[in-house]
Design a protein around this motif. Structure first.
Motif, PDB file in Angstrom:
ATOM      1  N   ALA A 171       0.829  -1.209   0.000  1.00  0.00           N
ATOM      2  CA  ALA A 171       0.000   0.000   0.000  1.00  0.00           C
ATOM      3  C   ALA A 171       0.862   1.257   0.000  1.00  0.00           C
ATOM      4  O   ALA A 171       0.574   2.231  -0.711  1.00  0.00           O
ATOM      5  N   ILE A 172       1.943   1.257   0.779  1.00  0.00           N
ATOM      6  CA  ILE A 172       2.842   2.408   0.821  1.00  0.00           C
ATOM      7  C   ILE A 172       3.503   2.630  -0.538  1.00  0.00           C
ATOM      8  O   ILE A 172       3.543   3.759  -1.056  1.00  0.00           O
ATOM      9  N   VAL A 173       4.009   1.546  -1.131  1.00  0.00           N
ATOM     10  CA  VAL A 173       4.666   1.661  -2.430  1.00  0.00           C
ATOM     11  C   VAL A 173       3.688   2.179  -3.483  1.00  0.00           C
ATOM     12  O   VAL A 173       4.023   3.049  -4.296  1.00  0.00           O
ATOM     13  N   LEU A 174       2.459   1.664  -3.473  1.00  0.00           N
ATOM     14  CA  LEU A 174       1.454   2.105  -4.443  1.00  0.00           C
ATOM     15  C   LEU A 174       1.151   3.585  -4.286  1.00  0.00           C
ATOM     16  O   LEU A 174       1.142   4.349  -5.272  1.00  0.00           O
TER      17      LEU A 174
ATOM     18  N   ALA B 205      -1.099  10.580   4.940  1.00  0.00           N
ATOM     19  CA  ALA B 205      -2.529  10.841   5.090  1.00  0.00           C
ATOM     20  C   ALA B 205      -3.337   9.619   4.670  1.00  0.00           C
ATOM     21  O   ALA B 205      -4.357   9.292   5.288  1.00  0.00           O
ATOM     22  N   GLY B 206      -2.870   8.952   3.628  1.00  0.00           N
ATOM     23  CA  GLY B 206      -3.577   7.755   3.172  1.00  0.00           C
ATOM     24  C   GLY B 206      -3.606   6.669   4.224  1.00  0.00           C
ATOM     25  O   GLY B 206      -4.653   6.051   4.459  1.00  0.00           O
ATOM     26  N   LEU B 207      -2.475   6.436   4.885  1.00  0.00           N
ATOM     27  CA  LEU B 207      -2.435   5.415   5.931  1.00  0.00           C
ATOM     28  C   LEU B 207      -3.279   5.817   7.128  1.00  0.00           C
ATOM     29  O   LEU B 207      -3.867   4.954   7.799  1.00  0.00           O
ATOM     30  N   ASP B 208      -3.349   7.122   7.412  1.00  0.00           N
ATOM     31  CA  ASP B 208      -4.223   7.585   8.492  1.00  0.00           C
ATOM     32  C   ASP B 208      -5.675   7.200   8.203  1.00  0.00           C
ATOM     33  O   ASP B 208      -6.409   6.770   9.099  1.00  0.00           O
ATOM     34  N   VAL B 209      -6.077   7.375   6.954  1.00  0.00           N
ATOM     35  CA  VAL B 209      -7.445   7.022   6.567  1.00  0.00           C
ATOM     36  C   VAL B 209      -7.648   5.509   6.657  1.00  0.00           C
ATOM     37  O   VAL B 209      -8.658   5.035   7.192  1.00  0.00           O
TER      38      VAL B 209
ATOM     39  N   GLY C 133      -8.050  -1.038   9.067  1.00  0.00           N
ATOM     40  CA  GLY C 133      -7.293  -0.746  10.277  1.00  0.00           C
ATOM     41  C   GLY C 133      -6.765  -1.999  10.954  1.00  0.00           C
ATOM     42  O   GLY C 133      -7.373  -3.062  10.899  1.00  0.00           O
ATOM     43  N   SER C 134      -5.607  -1.870  11.580  1.00  0.00           N
ATOM     44  CA  SER C 134      -4.985  -2.994  12.274  1.00  0.00           C
ATOM     45  C   SER C 134      -4.040  -2.449  13.328  1.00  0.00           C
ATOM     46  O   SER C 134      -3.680  -1.269  13.332  1.00  0.00           O
TER      47      SER C 134
END
Length: 277
Positions: free
Chosen positions: A174-177, A187-191, A198-199
């Motif tokens: 997900a980070i690489v994408l 911000a994307g990971l926060d969402v 979420g995990s």
């Protein structure tokens, strides 16, 4: 309780310290002297000689099997043996066949979970021994369940490591994408952390992964060992774990590339490499 605690490493040291803080009489042993708040013994034999409970928290099967004969020779016959290590179910069952009161009790939560005494503990053994060990579990953990007979705790820990490894791989992707697409990955990971994706991993590790900070809480080397346990457990249970096998290969790649001493969140480095990022 009079407790012998063998293995005072990243996880064992804070766990032994919590037992001391809870009022237990703890004698610890490790290859090198360690200050954990209790007494340090120069040998396994010295540590276990008068113990009501003997605990091991060691890296893998070979270390557990190396110290167990000394425990069996010198510990009182009625002592309860609790192994917090992550080893194969077969080894846990072998130990249970050689010592009357045995619990396999691998833990999840990593270094922070051990430091904060909020570990999740999956326990295999008898109900009576589980109840006898409850004060110990309460001192070092937050969630602890008896999940079956001898070896059952190790099967549940295998399932835990399967989910953890797979989640790290997917968070890395997900980070690489997001970064490749030019969006704000933080911000994307926060969402993501606030939604169905979420995990606990997103909660605790998203910032350090984004910053490429991989100081070990749980090393790739150890997760590589655990993936071997998972695949062996799958063969024993005669089930297919295709995602688990893929995750095992990614972790093996991380180790082969020299990342074994880094935290298992360093799977991000492997995923980046696959896309030449």
């Amino acid at each position: 309780m009079k407790i012998a605690f063998i293995g005072l490493g990243i996880m064992g040291r804070p766990m032994a310290g919590h037992l001391v803080a809870a009022g237990h009489d703890v004698t610890g042993h490790d290859l090198q002297p360690v200050d954990f708040g209790g007494r340090f013994a120069d040998s396994v034999a010295q540590a276990v000689r008068e113990a009501e409970v003997v605990i091991t928290m060691l890296p893998a099967d070979p270390q557990v099997l190396a110290v167990f004969p000394e425990i069996a020779e010198h510990a009182p016959a009625g002592a309860l043996y609790i192994d917090f290590s992550t080893i194969t179910p077969q080894t846990s069952r072998t130990l249970a066949s050689q010592w009357k009161r045995t619990l396999d009790a691998p833990v999840s939560g990593g270094e922070k979970g051990a430091a904060d005494a909020v570990l999740s503990i999956m326990v295999g053994g008898s109900q009576d021994d589980f109840e006898a060990a409850r004060p110990i579990f309460e001192a070092v953990g937050k969630t602890f369940k008896l999940v079956g007979g001898p070896g059952a705790g190790q099967f549940v820990k295998a399932a835990n490591q399967l989910v953890v490894g797979g989640t790290y791989a997917l968070v890395a992707e997900a980070i690489v994408l997001m970064e490749a697409a030019g969006v704000d990955a933080g911000a994307g990971l926060d969402v993501l952390a606030g939604g169905l994706a979420g995990s606990r991993i997103l909660e605790l590790k998203r910032t350090s992964m984004l910053n490429r900070e991989f100081a070990p809480g749980f090393r790739i080397d150890l997760h590589h060992k655990d993936m071997g346990i998972i695949l062996d457990a799958a063969r024993t249970a005669e089930v297919a774990l295709p995602m688990g096998a893929l995750t095992a290969q990614l972790i093996a790649s991380a180790r082969a590339q020299g990342y074994g001493s880094l935290d298992h969140s360093a799977l991000l480095k492997v995923v980046e490499g696959l896309s030449s990022r």
